[in-house]
Design a protein around this motif. Structure first.
Motif, PDB file in Angstrom:
ATOM      1  N   VAL A  12       0.834  -1.199   0.000  1.00  0.00           N
ATOM      2  CA  VAL A  12       0.000   0.000   0.000  1.00  0.00           C
ATOM      3  C   VAL A  12       0.874   1.256   0.000  1.00  0.00           C
ATOM      4  N   LEU A  13       0.613   2.144  -0.971  1.00  0.00           N
ATOM      5  CA  LEU A  13       1.269   3.441  -1.040  1.00  0.00           C
ATOM      6  C   LEU A  13       0.263   4.503  -0.610  1.00  0.00           C
ATOM      7  N   GLN A  14       0.744   5.519   0.095  1.00  0.00           N
ATOM      8  CA  GLN A  14      -0.154   6.553   0.609  1.00  0.00           C
ATOM      9  C   GLN A  14       0.421   7.941   0.379  1.00  0.00           C
ATOM     10  N   GLY A  15      -0.489   8.918   0.260  1.00  0.00           N
ATOM     11  CA  GLY A  15      -0.058  10.309   0.162  1.00  0.00           C
ATOM     12  C   GLY A  15       0.676  10.612  -1.134  1.00  0.00           C
ATOM     13  N   ASN A  16       1.741  11.416  -1.046  1.00  0.00           N
ATOM     14  CA  ASN A  16       2.561  11.747  -2.193  1.00  0.00           C
ATOM     15  C   ASN A  16       3.637  10.681  -2.392  1.00  0.00           C
ATOM     16  N   ILE A  43       0.377  -7.146  -4.985  1.00  0.00           N
ATOM     17  CA  ILE A  43      -0.560  -6.173  -5.560  1.00  0.00           C
ATOM     18  C   ILE A  43      -0.117  -4.783  -5.117  1.00  0.00           C
ATOM     19  N   ILE A  44       0.086  -3.899  -6.073  1.00  0.00           N
ATOM     20  CA  ILE A  44       0.445  -2.520  -5.755  1.00  0.00           C
ATOM     21  C   ILE A  44      -0.841  -1.720  -5.590  1.00  0.00           C
ATOM     22  N   ASP A  45      -1.056  -1.192  -4.403  1.00  0.00           N
ATOM     23  CA  ASP A  45      -2.292  -0.474  -4.078  1.00  0.00           C
ATOM     24  C   ASP A  45      -1.997   1.017  -3.988  1.00  0.00           C
ATOM     25  N   ILE A  46      -2.528   1.798  -4.941  1.00  0.00           N
ATOM     26  CA  ILE A  46      -2.323   3.245  -4.905  1.00  0.00           C
ATOM     27  C   ILE A  46      -3.660   3.988  -4.725  1.00  0.00           C
ATOM     28  N   THR A  47      -4.631   3.296  -4.156  1.00  0.00           N
ATOM     29  CA  THR A  47      -5.945   3.923  -3.949  1.00  0.00           C
ATOM     30  C   THR A  47      -5.867   5.085  -2.956  1.00  0.00           C
ATOM     31  N   GLN A  48      -4.844   5.094  -2.100  1.00  0.00           N
ATOM     32  CA  GLN A  48      -4.698   6.162  -1.114  1.00  0.00           C
ATOM     33  C   GLN A  48      -3.638   7.195  -1.510  1.00  0.00           C
ATOM     34  N   VAL A  49      -3.182   7.120  -2.750  1.00  0.00           N
ATOM     35  CA  VAL A  49      -2.162   8.056  -3.239  1.00  0.00           C
ATOM     36  C   VAL A  49      -2.848   9.310  -3.774  1.00  0.00           C
ATOM     37  N   THR A  50      -2.323  10.469  -3.412  1.00  0.00           N
ATOM     38  CA  THR A  50      -2.870  11.741  -3.901  1.00  0.00           C
ATOM     39  C   THR A  50      -2.074  12.305  -5.066  1.00  0.00           C
ATOM     40  N   TYR A  51      -0.766  11.992  -5.113  1.00  0.00           N
ATOM     41  CA  TYR A  51       0.092  12.594  -6.130  1.00  0.00           C
ATOM     42  C   TYR A  51       1.334  11.738  -6.321  1.00  0.00           C
ATOM     43  N   ILE A  52       1.810  11.633  -7.558  1.00  0.00           N
ATOM     44  CA  ILE A  52       3.060  10.945  -7.845  1.00  0.00           C
ATOM     45  C   ILE A  52       4.044  11.973  -8.381  1.00  0.00           C
ATOM     46  N   GLU A  53       5.158  12.149  -7.688  1.00  0.00           N
ATOM     47  CA  GLU A  53       6.171  13.099  -8.132  1.00  0.00           C
ATOM     48  C   GLU A  53       6.690  12.704  -9.518  1.00  0.00           C
ATOM     49  N   PRO A  54       6.972  13.689 -10.391  1.00  0.00           N
ATOM     50  CA  PRO A  54       7.459  13.363 -11.739  1.00  0.00           C
ATOM     51  C   PRO A  54       8.677  12.442 -11.748  1.00  0.00           C
ATOM     52  N   GLU A  55       9.616  12.647 -10.793  1.00  0.00           N
ATOM     53  CA  GLU A  55      10.821  11.805 -10.764  1.00  0.00           C
ATOM     54  C   GLU A  55      10.499  10.351 -10.457  1.00  0.00           C
ATOM     55  N   ALA A  56       9.344  10.111  -9.800  1.00  0.00           N
ATOM     56  CA  ALA A  56       8.991   8.754  -9.386  1.00  0.00           C
ATOM     57  C   ALA A  56       8.257   7.966 -10.468  1.00  0.00           C
ATOM     58  N   SER A 196      17.741  -3.357 -21.677  1.00  0.00           N
ATOM     59  CA  SER A 196      16.429  -3.101 -21.101  1.00  0.00           C
ATOM     60  C   SER A 196      15.795  -1.940 -21.837  1.00  0.00           C
ATOM     61  N   GLN A 197      14.512  -1.808 -21.682  1.00  0.00           N
ATOM     62  CA  GLN A 197      13.846  -0.606 -22.144  1.00  0.00           C
ATOM     63  C   GLN A 197      14.162   0.545 -21.192  1.00  0.00           C
ATOM     64  N   GLY A 198      14.038   1.770 -21.704  1.00  0.00           N
ATOM     65  CA  GLY A 198      14.277   2.938 -20.877  1.00  0.00           C
ATOM     66  C   GLY A 198      13.035   3.802 -20.826  1.00  0.00           C
ATOM     67  N   TYR A 199      12.860   4.537 -19.720  1.00  0.00           N
ATOM     68  CA  TYR A 199      11.680   5.368 -19.529  1.00  0.00           C
ATOM     69  C   TYR A 199      12.118   6.733 -19.028  1.00  0.00           C
ATOM     70  N   ALA A 200      11.467   7.766 -19.502  1.00  0.00           N
ATOM     71  CA  ALA A 200      11.772   9.120 -19.033  1.00  0.00           C
ATOM     72  C   ALA A 200      10.472   9.897 -18.876  1.00  0.00           C
ATOM     73  N   TYR A 201      10.494  10.840 -17.950  1.00  0.00           N
ATOM     74  CA  TYR A 201       9.337  11.710 -17.760  1.00  0.00           C
ATOM     75  C   TYR A 201       9.812  13.060 -17.255  1.00  0.00           C
ATOM     76  N   LEU A 202       9.346  14.116 -17.897  1.00  0.00           N
ATOM     77  CA  LEU A 202       9.639  15.492 -17.492  1.00  0.00           C
ATOM     78  C   LEU A 202       8.334  16.234 -17.301  1.00  0.00           C
TER      79      LEU A 202
END
Length: 361
Positions: A12-16, A43-56, A196-202
């Motif tokens: 379970v992930l919570q908050g930011n 199981i990854i549970d993000i029902t309690q997540v409010t925000y995901i930082e761009p770096e994450a 591997s594949q690579g991923y980026a986000y800005l």
């Protein structure tokens, strides 16, 4: 979507959600769970997540990449339907991509729960392995292949990255150019060498610009050695004998040194170029490999005269033979607990993760 529950397979992930949360709490829980249960996937549970930082964002993709391969099936991820978070993940392309790659199970009905469009420039950038591009693999000469791939990556990310990098800052055009070229270089390295594949986000907002590049590949040492180089900074290293947890610190710094020497000889912009430019303009640049994250901050590195200086035209002149003065500087601060220059995490991360932040100018 079929779910198989055990008492502790719910992560379970919570908050930011930040990269530090993923490195500390989530990786720790996933490792603990896998040691006890190798048949039923978490199981990854993000029902309690409010925000995901761009770096994450790229790191969250990489976790799905790694654990879906470990369990030979897509990992279930739970989120609140018709929420701002779900809308964000749909908009940036997260849902579509991780579903196509079978990293995470995304129910089809989620795609119909579209609330509104976010800004078009904020999209995940992903790179396949070089050998998966038919036009790239037809080029036999490895250096020509690399140049061709890097050119096309830069061409494809140019508009998106330029709009983001110039959104909240008044950075000089040459710095933006070098940053885009450096990002293309980092993505090229991931595509060619990481297996591997690579991923980026800005992303940019009223506070500034944040971004990261991530892969889930073989790591720095193996990819460096496969290119025919020796990791000399870890050979017969007395500091590693006394502090074995710092082996990956020396690996990271040797790769940075390789980039520095390439930059100094006038070759293409690279990892060191991006770090140098961003810290010069108030930013922070971090490289994470295995258990170690190395932090280059504007506060510490901007006015550094141990490696290079800015001439009267505003160009950086490199005078040091290598980055060993930088190597010692960061290590000394780590020893004296003066700053979080070197962060040692309990759980190692597979692959390489680079993140940066430029506060609003």
């Amino acid at each position: 979507m079929e779910r198989k529950y055990t008492l502790d397979n719910h992560i379970v992930l919570q908050g930011n959600v930040t990269t530090n949360m993923l490195y500390t709490k989530v990786l720790y829980l996933l490792r603990k769970y896998y040691r006890n249960e190798k048949k039923i996937a978490p199981i990854i549970d993000i029902t309690q997540v409010t925000y995901i930082e761009p770096e994450a964002v790229p790191l969250l993709i990489a976790l799905g990449d790694y654990f879906s391969k470990l369990y030979h099936s897509a990992i279930n991820i739970e989120m609140e339907e018709k929420s701002a978070l779900q809308n964000f993940l749909i908009n940036i392309g997260f849902h579509r991509y991780v579903k196509e790659q079978k990293f995470y199970n995304i129910p089809d009905n989620y795609f119909g729960n579209w609330l509104h469009n976010n800004r078009d420039i904020h999209r995940i950038i992903w790179m396949k392995k070089a050998e998966e591009y038919s036009d790239v693999v037809r080029i036999n000469d490895l250096e020509l292949r690399r140049t061709y791939l890097s050119y096309n990556i830069q061409k494809n990310i140019e508009e998106q990255c330029r709009l983001i990098l110039s959104d909240t800052h008044k950075l000089p055009e040459n710095i933006i150019d070098c940053t885009i070229e450096g990002l293309a270089e980092i993505l090229t390295n991931a595509s060619i060498y990481s297996q591997s594949q690579g991923y980026a986000y800005l992303a940019s907002d009223r506070f500034g610009t944040k971004g990261s590049v991530c892969d889930c590949g073989i790591g720095l040492q193996e990819s460096f050695e496969q290119q025919g180089y020796n990791c000399e900074w870890i050979l017969n290293n007395k500091d590693i004998l006394e502090h074995p947890e710092l082996k990956n610190y020396y690996l990271i710094m040797e790769i940075m040194n390789y980039s520095y020497c390439k930059h100094k000889s006038g070759e293409r912009c690279n990892l060191w170029t991006v770090q140098n430019d961003l810290t010069r303009y108030g930013g922070t640049f971090k490289v994470h490999y295995g258990n170690i994250q190395v932090v280059f901050s504007s506060k510490r590195c901007k006015e550094c005269q141990k490696i290079s200086y800015f001439n009267e035209y505003g160009d950086r002149e490199c005078f040091a033979d290598d980055l060993k003065p930088c190597l010692k500087c960061l290590r000394d601060e780590y020893l004296n607990n003066q700053d979080a220059t070197i962060r040692n995490y309990e759980v190692a991360f597979r692959g390489v993760h680079i993140e940066f932040e430029i506060p609003r100018g």
